[in-house]
Design a protein around this motif. Structure first.
Motif, PDB file in Angstrom:
ATOM      1  N   LYS A 154       0.719  -1.165  -0.078  1.00  0.00           N
ATOM      2  CA  LYS A 154       0.089  -0.067   0.048  1.00  0.00           C
ATOM      3  C   LYS A 154       0.958   1.392  -0.146  1.00  0.00           C
ATOM      4  O   LYS A 154       0.541   2.305  -0.311  1.00  0.00           O
ATOM      5  CB  LYS A 154      -0.907  -0.005   1.266  1.00  0.00           C
ATOM      6  N   LYS A 155       2.056   1.293   0.197  1.00  0.00           N
ATOM      7  CA  LYS A 155       3.061   2.283   0.379  1.00  0.00           C
ATOM      8  C   LYS A 155       3.714   2.627  -1.095  1.00  0.00           C
ATOM      9  O   LYS A 155       4.296   3.575  -1.159  1.00  0.00           O
ATOM     10  CB  LYS A 155       4.169   2.025   1.355  1.00  0.00           C
ATOM     11  N   LEU A 156       3.477   1.743  -2.021  1.00  0.00           N
ATOM     12  CA  LEU A 156       3.992   1.879  -3.374  1.00  0.00           C
ATOM     13  C   LEU A 156       3.061   2.428  -4.110  1.00  0.00           C
ATOM     14  O   LEU A 156       1.863   2.137  -4.025  1.00  0.00           O
ATOM     15  CB  LEU A 156       4.423   0.384  -3.940  1.00  0.00           C
ATOM     16  N   ASP A 157       3.357   3.153  -5.139  1.00  0.00           N
ATOM     17  CA  ASP A 157       2.418   3.645  -6.095  1.00  0.00           C
ATOM     18  C   ASP A 157       2.430   2.462  -7.469  1.00  0.00           C
ATOM     19  O   ASP A 157       2.947   1.597  -7.163  1.00  0.00           O
ATOM     20  CB  ASP A 157       3.091   4.832  -6.891  1.00  0.00           C
ATOM     21  N   ARG A 158       1.579   2.823  -8.276  1.00  0.00           N
ATOM     22  CA  ARG A 158       1.407   1.879  -9.399  1.00  0.00           C
ATOM     23  C   ARG A 158       2.484   1.482 -10.081  1.00  0.00           C
ATOM     24  O   ARG A 158       2.592   0.061 -10.164  1.00  0.00           O
ATOM     25  CB  ARG A 158       0.220   2.427 -10.488  1.00  0.00           C
ATOM     26  N   GLN A 159       3.459   2.415 -10.376  1.00  0.00           N
ATOM     27  CA  GLN A 159       4.742   1.881 -10.906  1.00  0.00           C
ATOM     28  C   GLN A 159       5.514   0.880 -10.235  1.00  0.00           C
ATOM     29  O   GLN A 159       6.069  -0.094 -10.602  1.00  0.00           O
ATOM     30  CB  GLN A 159       5.566   3.209 -11.272  1.00  0.00           C
ATOM     31  N   GLY A 160       5.524   1.326  -8.625  1.00  0.00           N
ATOM     32  CA  GLY A 160       6.225   0.637  -7.767  1.00  0.00           C
ATOM     33  C   GLY A 160       5.986  -0.777  -7.736  1.00  0.00           C
ATOM     34  O   GLY A 160       6.511  -1.698  -7.697  1.00  0.00           O
ATOM     35  N   ARG A 161       4.426  -0.900  -7.795  1.00  0.00           N
ATOM     36  CA  ARG A 161       3.747  -2.306  -7.782  1.00  0.00           C
ATOM     37  C   ARG A 161       3.999  -3.160  -8.831  1.00  0.00           C
ATOM     38  O   ARG A 161       4.330  -4.392  -8.845  1.00  0.00           O
ATOM     39  CB  ARG A 161       2.048  -2.133  -7.497  1.00  0.00           C
ATOM     40  N   THR A 221      -4.381  -2.089  -7.930  1.00  0.00           N
ATOM     41  CA  THR A 221      -3.985  -2.330  -9.264  1.00  0.00           C
ATOM     42  C   THR A 221      -4.200  -3.542  -9.979  1.00  0.00           C
ATOM     43  O   THR A 221      -4.103  -3.663 -10.928  1.00  0.00           O
ATOM     44  CB  THR A 221      -2.626  -1.852  -9.317  1.00  0.00           C
ATOM     45  N   GLY A 222      -4.082  -4.628  -8.915  1.00  0.00           N
ATOM     46  CA  GLY A 222      -4.516  -5.859  -9.407  1.00  0.00           C
ATOM     47  C   GLY A 222      -2.899  -6.781  -9.411  1.00  0.00           C
ATOM     48  O   GLY A 222      -2.927  -7.881  -9.857  1.00  0.00           O
ATOM     49  N   VAL A 223      -1.811  -5.976  -9.168  1.00  0.00           N
ATOM     50  CA  VAL A 223      -0.468  -6.584  -9.060  1.00  0.00           C
ATOM     51  C   VAL A 223      -0.646  -7.805  -8.238  1.00  0.00           C
ATOM     52  O   VAL A 223       0.236  -8.766  -8.365  1.00  0.00           O
ATOM     53  CB  VAL A 223       0.668  -5.333  -8.756  1.00  0.00           C
ATOM     54  N   THR A 224      -0.966  -7.671  -6.899  1.00  0.00           N
ATOM     55  CA  THR A 224      -0.961  -8.669  -5.999  1.00  0.00           C
ATOM     56  C   THR A 224      -1.408 -10.012  -6.477  1.00  0.00           C
ATOM     57  O   THR A 224      -0.864 -10.849  -6.232  1.00  0.00           O
ATOM     58  CB  THR A 224      -1.568  -8.187  -4.694  1.00  0.00           C
ATOM     59  N   LEU A 225      -2.733  -9.845  -6.824  1.00  0.00           N
ATOM     60  CA  LEU A 225      -3.317 -11.015  -7.295  1.00  0.00           C
ATOM     61  C   LEU A 225      -2.693 -11.799  -8.598  1.00  0.00           C
ATOM     62  O   LEU A 225      -2.678 -12.796  -8.692  1.00  0.00           O
ATOM     63  CB  LEU A 225      -4.779 -10.622  -7.722  1.00  0.00           C
ATOM     64  N   PHE A 279     -13.255  -5.747  -1.420  1.00  0.00           N
ATOM     65  CA  PHE A 279     -13.453  -4.353  -2.087  1.00  0.00           C
ATOM     66  C   PHE A 279     -12.462  -4.224  -3.369  1.00  0.00           C
ATOM     67  O   PHE A 279     -11.411  -4.774  -3.245  1.00  0.00           O
ATOM     68  CB  PHE A 279     -13.096  -3.372  -1.154  1.00  0.00           C
ATOM     69  N   TYR A 280     -12.928  -3.140  -4.052  1.00  0.00           N
ATOM     70  CA  TYR A 280     -11.904  -2.761  -5.121  1.00  0.00           C
ATOM     71  C   TYR A 280     -11.972  -1.385  -5.423  1.00  0.00           C
ATOM     72  O   TYR A 280     -12.765  -0.608  -5.040  1.00  0.00           O
ATOM     73  CB  TYR A 280     -12.580  -3.423  -6.645  1.00  0.00           C
ATOM     74  N   VAL A 281     -10.843  -0.705  -5.751  1.00  0.00           N
ATOM     75  CA  VAL A 281     -10.624   0.711  -5.756  1.00  0.00           C
ATOM     76  C   VAL A 281     -10.863   0.933  -7.190  1.00  0.00           C
ATOM     77  O   VAL A 281     -10.489   0.555  -8.306  1.00  0.00           O
ATOM     78  CB  VAL A 281      -9.197   1.352  -5.653  1.00  0.00           C
ATOM     79  N   THR A 282     -11.873   2.068  -7.193  1.00  0.00           N
ATOM     80  CA  THR A 282     -12.452   2.544  -8.558  1.00  0.00           C
ATOM     81  C   THR A 282     -11.252   3.550  -9.301  1.00  0.00           C
ATOM     82  O   THR A 282     -10.613   3.968  -8.617  1.00  0.00           O
ATOM     83  CB  THR A 282     -13.765   3.271  -8.371  1.00  0.00           C
TER      84      THR A 282
END
Length: 252
Positions: A179-186, A224-228, A249-252
């Protein structure tokens, strides 16, 4: 474990009752037994957008699109997951709900959220009945520091009270909080953060335990879906043929 969960839930509910109840996280009215009153559970928490009105890839609610959302059509991230179905959008009172459970440690919500996920899976994914659940594992040291992990506890309730099979097939390789990473970091962590648990990679275990052909990954929130996707990739490489995902939940 089941006895401990029953006692924890009972004493938390009794404490809430003895102290005069608490404010419902959704409507603000008095709730005696749970942080979410029975009416809000029934009318708001246990009502969701049906599968037929969701993206067939990421599972998010479709607005004007047909079958596939605009994001998945333009750049599909979830390629190792067969399909993902998150239950609720992460907004309004649902943000308070997740914060109270996950961050503030309001574990009275665990059985409520487990019942929500059980109902959702049984109603929206009837064709996957009997498919084992695989929890997304916590970062190393989290349980030692906090005493519990919300996804692990959710799956324990799903197993003990709702009859689901739960296979902890994965382990977390990194300790950094996603959660501390932005999309690029993820995205840079894609394929690096999770792997098949070491106990399932041993040759002696492989001969005794056959991995299921289909599984459903369980997590609390889809961002972002990266974890899954990382978890699904590890499972597919290990021999699992179809990997689905379900989050609260999902982030819109």
């Amino acid at each position: 474990m089941k006895l401990f969960q029953m006692l924890s839930h009972f004493f938390a509910s009794c404490l809430s009752l003895l102290t005069g109840g608490q404010e419902c996280l959704c409507c603000g009215n008095l709730s005696l037994w749970s942080p979410l009153c029975p009416e809000c559970q029934r009318e708001k928490l246990f009502r969701w957008t049906p599968k037929s009105q969701r993206c067939i890839c990421c599972g998010k609610e479709l607005i004007s699109e047909i079958e596939v959302c605009t994001l998945c059509r333009n750049q599909r991230l979830l390629t190792h997951t067969t399909q993902v179905l998150p239950i609720h959008s992460y907004r309004l009172w649902k943000k308070d709900l997740l914060f109270s459970w996950k961050t503030a440690g309001m574990r009275q919500l665990s059985p409520v959220l487990a019942q929500l996920m059980a109902s959702f899976l049984q109603n929206e994914w009837e064709d996957l009945k009997g498919i084992p659940l695989v929890p997304v594992p916590p970062r190393k040291g989290k349980i030692r520091q906090r005493g519990w992990d919300q996804v692990q506890e959710l799956c324990q309730y799903l197993k003990n009270y709702h009859g689901f099979q739960v296979f902890p097939l994965l382990e977390r390789k990194t300790v950094e909080q996603q959660k501390k990473l932005d999309r690029q970091g993820r995205l840079e962590n894609l394929g690096k953060s999770y792997s098949l648990a070491k106990k399932f990679t041993k040759e002696s275990v492989k001969k005794e335990i056959q991995l299921p052909k289909k599984v459903i990954l369980i997590d609390d929130i889809l961002t972002t879906g990266v974890t899954l996707e990382t978890c699904a990739r590890a499972l597919r490489e290990a021999g699992v043929e179809e990997v689905y995902g379900c989050t609260l939940f999902y982030v819109t």
